[in-house]
Design an enzyme around this catalytic site. Structure first.
Site, PDB file in Angstrom:
ATOM      1  N   CYS A  46       0.845  -1.199   0.000  1.00  0.00           N
ATOM      2  CA  CYS A  46       0.000   0.000   0.000  1.00  0.00           C
ATOM      3  C   CYS A  46       0.882   1.252   0.000  1.00  0.00           C
ATOM      4  O   CYS A  46       1.597   1.497  -0.958  1.00  0.00           O
ATOM      5  CB  CYS A  46      -0.972  -0.068   1.179  1.00  0.00           C
ATOM      6  N   HIS A  82      -3.333  -5.800   0.914  1.00  0.00           N
ATOM      7  CA  HIS A  82      -2.684  -6.012   2.213  1.00  0.00           C
ATOM      8  C   HIS A  82      -2.611  -7.490   2.585  1.00  0.00           C
ATOM      9  O   HIS A  82      -3.511  -7.979   3.293  1.00  0.00           O
ATOM     10  CB  HIS A  82      -3.463  -5.283   3.307  1.00  0.00           C
ATOM     11  N   GLU A 107      -0.862  -8.816   4.824  1.00  0.00           N
ATOM     12  CA  GLU A 107      -0.720  -8.964   6.276  1.00  0.00           C
ATOM     13  C   GLU A 107      -2.072  -8.926   6.980  1.00  0.00           C
ATOM     14  O   GLU A 107      -2.154  -9.230   8.173  1.00  0.00           O
ATOM     15  CB  GLU A 107       0.218  -7.872   6.826  1.00  0.00           C
TER      16      GLU A 107
END
EC number: 6.3.5.3
Lengths: 77, 225
Positions: free
Chosen positions: B89, B197, B199
């Site tokens: 990002c 994302h 994660e």
């Protein structure tokens, strides 16, 4: 020395913000607006001895992203 | 030797903790937290992650100020030495602004911030980051960004596509990105930038685990290398 750097999107790069402004102008009833491109103006106050090369360097290294933007330098008379 | 990684925090980063937790849980080893003003990185790093967020308030352009911060000079040197670098990002925006990846990330074509799960296609599963996926596999990873509209000129796009450097592509339009590109590798394959994302898709409680394979393979790839 007062210097004005005008950063604009390159031709051919889609400008979503310009398009939104265009729509808003039309929504306000303004007619005959063919296109809108949004850019950025950065005003610098630099030492009189600052060279054109140094100003170019500032633009290329930080003020403009040369992948998508062009810049123009105007010096106040 | 234990896996050693660093998560960089810029003023305005807000996914740095999520990134550190994902690395701790999936990769293990030692995760250093590094501040943007640090001129040096910890010794012996295997992996550097640049997290999401709004570094420096997105002033000037997203990622522009962070890309010129002291720690980024060290990150660029580490990447050139071959250290694995992931930018997610805002981290992707920083990597393009720092010149480690081609192209630029512009305002979303639809103007609005986009925050939702998106379907991604794994375009290249031969990279260090993507070898844990099948080629063409569709995975679900969330996006949350205002400036994710990937732009590069046609010659650059043709080149990176030809070199297999498009790691992930959106399965459908999300933000106006050229050729629906969601993630890009550098020419050496040790740097990946992506807007989604991974994660945030690590454990079942996140709603899915499609992000795990990326982190798992960073470790596996380095052990085998």
């Amino acid at each position: 020395m007062k210097v004005r750097v005008i950063v604009t999107l390159k031709n051919g790069v889609l400008d979503p913000q310009g398009r939104a402004i265009h729509h808003a102008l039309e929504g306000l009833g303004f007619e005959g607006v063919n296109d809108v491109r949004a850019g950025r103006v950065i005003e610098l106050d630099v030492a009189d001895s600052t060279s054109d090369e140094a100003l170019d360097d500032m633009c290329r290294k930080l003020l403009a992203n040369m992948v998508i933007e062009n810049y123009r330098i105007e010096k106040a008379a | 030797m234990a896996f050693t990684s660093a998560v960089i925090t810029f003023p305005g980063s807000n996914c740095d903790r999520d990134m550190a937790v994902a690395i701790e849980q999936v990769c293990g080893g030692t995760v250093h937290r590094v501040w943007h003003g640090d001129a040096d990185l910890p010794d012996g790093l295997d992996f550097i992650a640049l997290p999401g967020g709004f570094s420096y308030g997105d002033y000037l352009r997203s990622g522009a100020m962070a890309a010129r911060s002291p720690v980024m000079q060290a990150v660029v040197r580490a990447a050139e030495r071959g250290v694995t670098v992931l930018g997610v990002c805002n981290g992707f925006q920083v990597l393009t602004e720092a010149g480690l990846l081609p192209g630029a990330l512009m305002r979303n074509a639809g103007i609005r911030f986009v925050c939702r799960d998106v379907a991604l296609t794994v375009e290249n599963n031969q990279s260090l980051f993507t070898a844990g996926y099948e080629a063409g596999q569709q995975i679900t990873i969330p996006v949350a960004h205002h400036d994710g509209n990937y732009f590069a000129d046609d010659a650059t796009l043709d080149r990176i596509e030809g070199e297999g450097r498009v790691a992930f592509r959106y399965a459908g339009p999300v933000n106006g990105s050229a050729r629906n590109i969601a993630g890009v590798l550098n020419d050496r394959g040790n740097v990946l930038g992506m807007m989604p994302h991974p994660e945030r898709m690590i454990e079942a409680a996140h709603g899915g685990t499609d992000g795990r394979a990326l982190f798992e393979n960073v470790v596996r790839g380095l052990v085998e290398a």
